[in-house]
Design a protein around this motif. Structure first.
Motif, mmCIF file in Angstrom:
data_model
loop_
_atom_site.group_PDB
_atom_site.id
_atom_site.type_symbol
_atom_site.label_atom_id
_atom_site.label_comp_id
_atom_site.label_asym_id
_atom_site.label_seq_id
_atom_site.Cartn_x
_atom_site.Cartn_y
_atom_site.Cartn_z
ATOM 1 N N ASP A 1 -15.002 -8.257 9.281
ATOM 2 C CA ASP A 1 -13.881 -7.546 9.895
ATOM 3 C C ASP A 1 -14.340 -6.880 11.188
ATOM 4 O OD1 ASP A 1 -11.514 -6.322 10.461
ATOM 5 O OD2 ASP A 1 -11.394 -5.156 8.598
ATOM 6 N N GLU A 2 -13.936 -7.430 12.303
ATOM 7 C CA GLU A 2 -14.300 -6.912 13.629
ATOM 8 C C GLU A 2 -15.788 -6.595 13.735
ATOM 9 O OE1 GLU A 2 -11.748 -4.241 15.587
ATOM 10 O OE2 GLU A 2 -9.947 -4.932 14.537
ATOM 11 N N ILE A 3 -16.579 -7.594 13.430
ATOM 12 C CA ILE A 3 -18.026 -7.427 13.461
ATOM 13 C C ILE A 3 -18.505 -7.176 14.891
ATOM 14 C CG2 ILE A 3 -18.605 -9.899 13.710
ATOM 15 C CD1 ILE A 3 -20.342 -7.387 11.388
ATOM 16 N N VAL B 1 0.867 -1.172 0.000
ATOM 17 C CA VAL B 1 0.000 0.000 0.000
ATOM 18 C C VAL B 1 0.905 1.224 0.000
ATOM 19 C CG1 VAL B 1 -1.821 1.255 1.191
ATOM 20 C CG2 VAL B 1 -1.708 -1.227 1.372
ATOM 21 N N ASP B 2 0.689 2.098 -0.964
ATOM 22 C CA ASP B 2 1.545 3.283 -1.102
ATOM 23 C C ASP B 2 3.027 2.906 -1.039
ATOM 24 O OD1 ASP B 2 -0.466 5.071 -1.481
ATOM 25 O OD2 ASP B 2 -0.618 5.677 0.625
ATOM 26 N N GLY B 3 3.363 1.840 -1.699
ATOM 27 C CA GLY B 3 4.762 1.431 -1.785
ATOM 28 C C GLY B 3 5.293 0.710 -0.555
ATOM 29 N N THR C 1 -11.105 -10.841 14.349
ATOM 30 C CA THR C 1 -11.497 -10.321 15.667
ATOM 31 C C THR C 1 -10.302 -10.224 16.611
ATOM 32 O OG1 THR C 1 -13.002 -10.587 17.536
ATOM 33 C CG2 THR C 1 -12.077 -12.600 16.621
ATOM 34 N N HIS C 2 -10.478 -9.438 17.647
ATOM 35 C CA HIS C 2 -9.461 -9.353 18.692
ATOM 36 C C HIS C 2 -9.866 -10.136 19.934
ATOM 37 C CE1 HIS C 2 -6.870 -6.407 16.848
ATOM 38 N NE2 HIS C 2 -7.889 -5.631 16.552
ATOM 39 N N TYR C 3 -11.150 -10.517 20.009
ATOM 40 C CA TYR C 3 -11.642 -10.978 21.307
ATOM 41 C C TYR C 3 -12.240 -12.383 21.310
ATOM 42 C CZ TYR C 3 -10.911 -6.102 22.229
ATOM 43 O OH TYR C 3 -10.328 -4.879 22.344
ATOM 44 N N GLY D 1 -4.788 -11.152 15.513
ATOM 45 C CA GLY D 1 -3.464 -10.571 15.326
ATOM 46 C C GLY D 1 -3.449 -9.168 15.878
ATOM 47 N N PRO D 2 -2.261 -8.681 16.229
ATOM 48 C CA PRO D 2 -2.182 -7.351 16.830
ATOM 49 C C PRO D 2 -2.610 -6.245 15.868
ATOM 50 C CG PRO D 2 0.016 -8.268 16.444
ATOM 51 C CD PRO D 2 -0.962 -9.349 16.131
ATOM 52 N N ASN D 3 -2.870 -5.066 16.431
ATOM 53 C CA ASN D 3 -3.221 -3.903 15.613
ATOM 54 C C ASN D 3 -2.146 -3.664 14.563
ATOM 55 O OD1 ASN D 3 -4.299 -2.493 18.644
ATOM 56 N ND2 ASN D 3 -5.637 -3.034 16.968
ATOM 57 N N GLY D 4 -2.575 -3.377 13.363
ATOM 58 C CA GLY D 4 -1.623 -3.033 12.320
ATOM 59 C C GLY D 4 -0.925 -4.219 11.687
ATOM 60 N N SER D 5 -1.374 -5.441 11.992
ATOM 61 C CA SER D 5 -0.679 -6.604 11.449
ATOM 62 C C SER D 5 -1.090 -6.905 10.002
ATOM 63 C CB SER D 5 -0.931 -7.825 12.340
ATOM 64 O OG SER D 5 -2.310 -8.061 12.459
ATOM 65 N N GLY D 6 -2.205 -6.303 9.551
ATOM 66 C CA GLY D 6 -2.599 -6.495 8.145
ATOM 67 C C GLY D 6 -3.935 -7.195 7.954
ATOM 68 N N LYS D 7 -4.736 -7.287 9.010
ATOM 69 C CA LYS D 7 -6.006 -8.020 8.915
ATOM 70 C C LYS D 7 -6.987 -7.325 7.978
ATOM 71 C CE LYS D 7 -6.664 -7.827 13.384
ATOM 72 N NZ LYS D 7 -5.480 -7.010 13.728
ATOM 73 N N SER D 8 -7.193 -6.008 8.204
ATOM 74 C CA SER D 8 -8.108 -5.282 7.326
ATOM 75 C C SER D 8 -7.557 -5.215 5.909
ATOM 76 C CB SER D 8 -8.359 -3.863 7.848
ATOM 77 O OG SER D 8 -9.076 -3.924 9.064
ATOM 78 N N THR D 9 -6.243 -5.112 5.815
ATOM 79 C CA THR D 9 -5.619 -5.109 4.490
ATOM 80 C C THR D 9 -5.994 -6.375 3.734
ATOM 81 O OG1 THR D 9 -3.778 -3.802 5.336
ATOM 82 C CG2 THR D 9 -3.392 -5.011 3.279
HETATM 83 N N1 LIG Z 1 -2.315 4.007 2.801
HETATM 84 C C1 LIG Z 1 -1.416 3.446 3.627
HETATM 85 N N2 LIG Z 1 -0.129 3.838 3.599
HETATM 86 C C2 LIG Z 1 0.775 3.286 4.420
HETATM 87 N N3 LIG Z 1 0.485 2.332 5.311
HETATM 88 C C3 LIG Z 1 -0.763 1.891 5.381
HETATM 89 C C4 LIG Z 1 -1.791 2.423 4.554
HETATM 90 N N4 LIG Z 1 -2.959 1.788 4.845
HETATM 91 C C5 LIG Z 1 -2.654 0.906 5.840
HETATM 92 N N5 LIG Z 1 -1.352 0.974 6.159
HETATM 93 C C6 LIG Z 1 -0.656 0.230 7.187
HETATM 94 O O1 LIG Z 1 -0.832 -1.137 6.990
HETATM 95 C C7 LIG Z 1 -0.760 -1.822 8.224
HETATM 96 C C8 LIG Z 1 -1.893 -2.809 8.338
HETATM 97 O O2 LIG Z 1 -3.128 -2.124 8.511
HETATM 98 P P1 LIG Z 1 -4.466 -2.905 8.730
HETATM 99 O O3 LIG Z 1 -5.583 -1.891 8.732
HETATM 100 O O4 LIG Z 1 -4.578 -3.989 7.743
HETATM 101 O O5 LIG Z 1 -4.269 -3.507 10.183
HETATM 102 P P2 LIG Z 1 -5.261 -4.381 11.055
HETATM 103 O O6 LIG Z 1 -4.560 -5.643 11.307
HETATM 104 O O7 LIG Z 1 -6.600 -4.435 10.458
HETATM 105 O O8 LIG Z 1 -5.271 -3.532 12.412
HETATM 106 P P3 LIG Z 1 -6.478 -3.281 13.470
HETATM 107 O O9 LIG Z 1 -6.449 -4.457 14.350
HETATM 108 O O10 LIG Z 1 -6.016 -2.083 14.207
HETATM 109 O O11 LIG Z 1 -7.754 -3.082 12.717
HETATM 110 C C9 LIG Z 1 -0.755 -0.738 9.300
HETATM 111 O O12 LIG Z 1 0.553 -0.574 9.760
HETATM 112 C C10 LIG Z 1 -1.205 0.486 8.572
HETATM 113 O O13 LIG Z 1 -0.687 1.654 9.135
#
Ligand SMILES: Nc1ncnc2c1ncn2[C@@H]1O[C@H](COP(=O)(O)OP(=O)(O)OP(=O)(O)O)[C@@H](O)[C@H]1O
Ligand SMILES: [Mg+2]
Lengths: 502, 247
Positions: free
Chosen positions: B170-172, B11-13, B202-204, B34-42
C-alpha cells in the motif's frame, strides 16, 4: 481498545473468542493440598501470641518482644492512604497458625505409614509447583544449585543443601530454627530495620509471625549458591505472617529469591510479611521476588491481600542492596521494598514489574532514603494494567542533609492494555542537600489495536502479540533477574495476561 | 492466485467497497490506482482481515483458502502479507526478535520446524542485502524512531523474510527519496516470483516505471471501473480520473 461495534460476521478474529474463553483461568498454582493441620482457632488476642511462641519453644525475650508489638498494634489504625479499595479486614476471623501435622520432630524413617503418607503429600505439593525440595537433583532447579527453604502456611517444611552451605559458613534455615540455634544473631538484628513501631502490618507481623527464612553470610564469603524461599499458603481461613532476615557481613555476597503461591478460593486471605536486610561494608544483597499469590477471579472474588514491609539497610560503606520484583498475583498489593543508604558510597536499586489484571489493585513502589555521602539509587518501575486493574506507583526519594553528592535516577513507566484499567504515578521527592542530583522520568503508553493488528498481520497470535509488547516493556527488569527466574517471570506474565485483550 | 468476487465492505455502517471483483494470478504484479478515498487501503485491510471492516457480501480466495473464514494471524500464516501505508511503531519490541517470531509462527503453521538462531541470522543477512538495509537498523526497536523511508524498507525486509503468496503493497513509494525508491523497487522486483501474486497500490507512475505491472486497475468509489495494461497508468497520469467517473 477501540472495539468494533459490528464484528465481521465471517470470523475476523477467532483468537478473540478463544481469549475470552480462557479469561479468568490460567492460575496453575490454584490447587489445595488435603492434609491434616495443627491449627490455632480463628481470632487474635494475647493468648494466641503466647500460643504461637509456645509452639516454637521460644525464649522469654522473644515472647516479650511479641507481646510488646501486640500491645502496640492494638492501639494502631489500619492504614488507608494507599490507593486501594477493600472492605475492612476482620482480624478475628483469621487463624494465625497452621502447621501440617506430618511435620513432627520424628526422623523421616520413624514416621508411621499414615504420617509418612501425609509427608509425601506435602512434598508432592512442591513438586507440582516445580519447587526443587528434593536434593537429589531430579528437578531442574537443583541442577543449577539453588538451596530452598519451603514455608507451608505457618512453618518451614524443609531446607535443602544445608550441609553444602554450612561448609561455606553460610547459615540458611527457618527463622524458628535460627532462634534456637543462633539466638544472639537473631536477637541482634530482628526488628533492627523494620521495628514493630514502623506500621500497622509490621506490628501485627511482629506479634504473630510464625516462620520465614534466616540467612547469615559471614565476612568475605560469596554464597556458593542461590538461596530461595518458597512460600505457600494452603489452609483455608489462615493468614501467613512470615518474617525473613538476611544479614551480610563485610565483603560478602548473596543472591536470594522468593516465590509465592496460594490455592484458588472465594475468600480473601491475608499475607502480612516483613523482610529485613542488613548489608555491612562492601557487602551485596540481591533480593528477587516472583509473587504469584492467587489474584482472585474476574469479578474480584477471592485472592490474597498482600500487605508487606520490606526494607534493606545499607549499613556499611560501599554496601549494595537490590530489590527486583515481579508482582503478578494478589488481589491487593501494598508493598514498598526500600533501601536506607546509610553507609557512604552505598547503593540501592529497585527493579519492578507489577501487573494488575481483572480486578487486581496494586499500590507499590519503593523508598530510597539517602543518608550517607555519595550514595546512589536507581529505580526502574514497570507497571502494567489490564482488565479492570488498578495500579499505582508510589515512590519516595529522600536525600538527607548529610548526603553530599547523592544521586538518584528514577524511570517509571506504565503500560495500559484496554480502556477499563487505571495507572497512577505518585512520586515523593525531598532533597535537603544541594549537591545531590535527582532525575525522574515517567511515561504512560497503551497497547493499541493498530499495534496488535500489525503484529498479527505478520502471523503472531493475539496472545503472542500482547506478550511480545509486554516483554519488550519489561526487559529492563527481566535483564537483572537471575536467568531461571527471568524465564519463569515471562511465562507468569503471559499466563496472567490471558484474557486481557478483547 | 487471488480471486475477489463482488466484494461489499462497510466501515462503521458506511459502504466503502461496493461490488469489487479482481483476480491476480500467481506470478503477476497488478497495480491498483484510484483517487484519494476510493477504498484502496480499505481493500488491503479487508484482505488482511482487520477488525471493523465488515464484509456484507462477496468472497475472497487465495488458492484453496477462503480468507473470510480465517483470522488475521491465520491469513498471515497462510501467506497474506500487507506492507502498510503507515507502518506501526512498536516500542520495546526488537525488530529481529519480532521477525524471528513471525517467521517461526508461519513455519509452525506449515508444520515445519522452527528456525534456529544461526540459520535465522543467515537468512536475515541475505535479505538485508537484498533490500539494502543496514544490520544496525534491523536490530532496533520495531519501526520505533525509524524515518518514513526506513519504515518502508523494513516492510520490504519483512516481506522478503516471510515469503508470502500474496503481497499487498500500500503506497510503498510514499515518503521515499529517489535513491530509497530505487532500492525498494529493486527489492520488490527481486521478490517477484512465479508463486507470488502482488498487488501494488500507488498514485504515481514513477513507481510503475521501476516495478513494471502486468495489469493496472482503477478503483473508484468502491469498484474496479477500468483495467488495462501498463500503458493505462500513463494515460491516468495524463488525464486524471474524471473521465472514468462519467463512465
Ligand atoms: N472508520 C471509518 N468510518 C467512516 N469512513 C471511513 C472509516 N475508515 C475509512 N473510511 C472512509 O473510507 C473511504 C476509503 O478510505 P481508504 O483509506 O480505503 O482510501 P484510499 O483509497 O486508501 O485513499 P488514499 O489514496 O488517500 O490512501 C474514505 O472515504 C474514508 O474516509
Ligand atoms: Mg490509502
Amino acid at each position: 481498545m477501540v472495539a468494533s461495534p459490528t464484528p465481521n460476521p465471517a470470523k475476523p478474529s477467532a483468537s478473540r473468542e478463544t481469549i475470552d474463553a480462557i479469561a479468568g483461568q490460567g492460575y496453575d498454582a490454584g490447587f489445595f493440598t488435603d492434609i491434616e493441620a495443627d491449627a490455632a482457632p480463628p481470632g487474635l488476642d494475647e493468648s494466641i501470641v503466647r500460643f504461637i511462641s509456645a509452639k516454637k519453644n521460644e525464649p522469654e525475650w522473644l515472647l516479650a518482644w511479641r507481646l510488646q508489638a501486640f500491645a502496640l498494634w492494638q492501639k494502631m489504625d489500619e492504614p488507608r492512604w494507599a490507593h486501594v479499595d477493600y472492605p475492612p479486614v476482620d482480624f478475628q476471623a483469621i487463624s494465625y497458625y497452621s502447621a501440617p501435622k506430618a511435620l513432627t520432630s520424628k526422623k523421616l524413617e520413624d514416621l508411621d505409614p499414615e504420617e509418612r503418607a501425609q509427608y509425601d503429600e506435602l512434598m508432592r505439593t512442591y513438586e507440582r509447583l516445580g519447587v526443587p525440595v528434593n536434593e537429589r537433583g531430579k528437578l531442574a532447579g537443583n541442577e543449577i544449585g539453588v538451596a530452598v527453604d519451603a514455608v507451608f502456611d505457618s512453618v518451614s517444611v524443609i531446607t535443602t543443601f544445608k550441609e553444602n552451605l554450612t561448609r561455606a559458613g553460610v547459615i540458611f534455615c527457618s527463622l524458628s530454627e535460627a532462634v534456637r540455634e543462633h539466638p544472639e544473631l537473631v536477637r541482634k538484628h530482628l526488628g533492627s530495620v523494620v521495628p514493630a513501631t514502623d506500621n500497622y502490618y509490621a506490628a501485627l507481623n511482629a506479634a504473630v509471625f510464625s516462620d520465614g527464612s534466616f540467612v547469615y553470610i559471614p565476612k568475605g564469603v560469596r554464597c556458593p549458591m542461590e538461596l530461595s524461599t518458597y512460600f505457600r499458603i494452603n489452609a483455608k481461613g489462615t493468614g501467613q505472617f512470615e518474617r525473613t532476615l538476611i544479614v551480610a557481613e563485610d565483603q560478602s555476597y548473596v543472591s536470594y529469591l522468593e516465590g509465592c503461591t496460594a490455592p484458588r478460593r472465594d475468600e480473601n486471605q491475608l499475607h502480612a510479611a516483613v523482610v529485613e536486610l542488613v548489608a555491612h561494608d562492601d557487602a551485596e544483597i540481591k533480593y528477587s521476588t516472583v509473587q504469584n499469590w492467587y489474584p482472585g477471579d474476574a469479578e474480584g472474588k477471592g485472592g490474597i491481600y498482600n500487605f508487606v514491609t520490606k526494607r534493606g539497610l545499607c549499613k556499611g560503606r560501599g554496601s549494595k542492596i537490590s530489590w527486583t520484583q515481579v508482582e503478578t498475583g494478589s488481589a491487593i498489593t501494598w508493598k514498598y521494598p526500600s533501601c536506607i543508604l546509610k553507609g557512604d558510597d552505598s547503593i540501592g536499586e529497585f527493579y519492578s514489574v507489577a501487573l494488575s489484571n481483572r480486578r487486581q489493585q496494586a499500590d507499590t513502589g519503593t523508598k530510597m532514603i539517602h543518608l550517607g555521602r555519595n550514595t546512589r539509587s536507581t529505580i526502574v518501575s514497570k507497571g502494567i494494567s489490564a482488565g479492570h486493574g488498578l495500579q499505582t506507583y508510589r515512590g519516595q526519594v529522600r536525600i538527607a542533609k548529610a548526603a553530599e553528592g547523592a544521586r538518584n535516577y528514577t524511570a517509571c513507566d506504565s503500560l495500559l492494555i484496554g480502556s477499563t484499567c487505571t495507572a497512577d504515578t505518585v512520586p515523593y521527592i525531598e532533597v535537603a542537600n544541594a549537591t545531590a542530583s535527582v532525575e525522574h522520568e515517567a511515561s504512560t503508553s497503551r497497547i493499541s489495536e493498530e499495534q496488535l493488528f500489525y503484529l498479527m498481520q505478520r502471523g503472531l497470535s493475539q496472545e503472542d502479540a500482547v506478550s511480545m509488547i509486554v516483554n519488550g516493556f519489561c526487559k529492563d527488569v527481566f535483564r537483572v533477574l537471575p536467568m531461571e527466574f527471568a524465564v519463569e517471570a515471562q511465562k507468569l506474565l503471559d499466563v496472567s495476561l490471558e484474557g486481557s485483550v478483547g | 492466485m487471488l480471486t475477489i468476487e463482488n466484494l461489499h465492505v462497510e466501515v462503521d455502517g458506511k459502504a466503502i467497497l461496493k461490488g469489487l471483483s479482481l483476480t491476480v494470478p500467481a506470478g503477476e504484479v497488478h497495480a491498483i490506482m484510484g483517487p484519494n478515498g476510493s477504498g484502496k487501503s480499505t481493500l488491503s485491510y479487508v484482505l488482511a482481515g482487520k477488525e471493523g471492516y465488515v464484509v456484507t457480501a462477496g468472497s475472497i480466495r487465495i488458492g484453496d483458502f477462503d480468507l473470510l473464514e480465517m483470522s488475521v494471524d491465520e491469513r498471515a500464516q497462510a501467506g497474506v502479507f500487507l506492507a502498510f501505508q503507515y507502518p506501526v511503531e512498536v516500542p520495546g519490541v526488537n525488530n529481529k526478535v519480532f521477525l524471528r517470531h513471525a517467521l517461526n509462527a508461519k513455519r509452525k503453521a506449515a508444520g515445519q520446524p522452527e528456525l534456529d538462531a544461526v540459520s535465522f541470522i543467515k537468512l536475515l543477512n541475505e535479505k538485508l542485502a537484498l533490500v539494502g538495509m543496514s544490520k544496525e537498523l534491523a536490530g532496533r526497536e520495531l519501526n520505533s524512531g525509524y524515518s518514513g523511508g526506513e519504515k518502508k524498507k523494513n516492510e520490504i525486509l519483512q516481506m522478503a523474510m516471510l515469503d508470502p503468496k500474496l503481497a499487498i503493497l500500500d503506497e510503498i513509494d510514499s515518503g521515499l527519496d529517489i535513491d530509497a525508491l530505487k532500492a525498494v523497487a529493486a527489492g520488490v522486483n527481486a521478490l517477484r516470483s512465479p508463486q507470488r501474486s502482488m498487488l501494488l497500490i500507488t498514485h504515481y507512475q514513477r513507481l510503475l516505471d521501476a516495478i513494471a505491472p502486468d495489469h493496472v486497475h482503477v478503483l473508484l468509489d468502491g469498484r474496479i471501473v477500468h483495467a488495462g495494461g501498463p500503458e493505462l497508468a500513463l494515460e491516468l497520469e495524463e488525464r486524471g480520473y474524471d473521465w472514468l467517473r462519467a463512465a
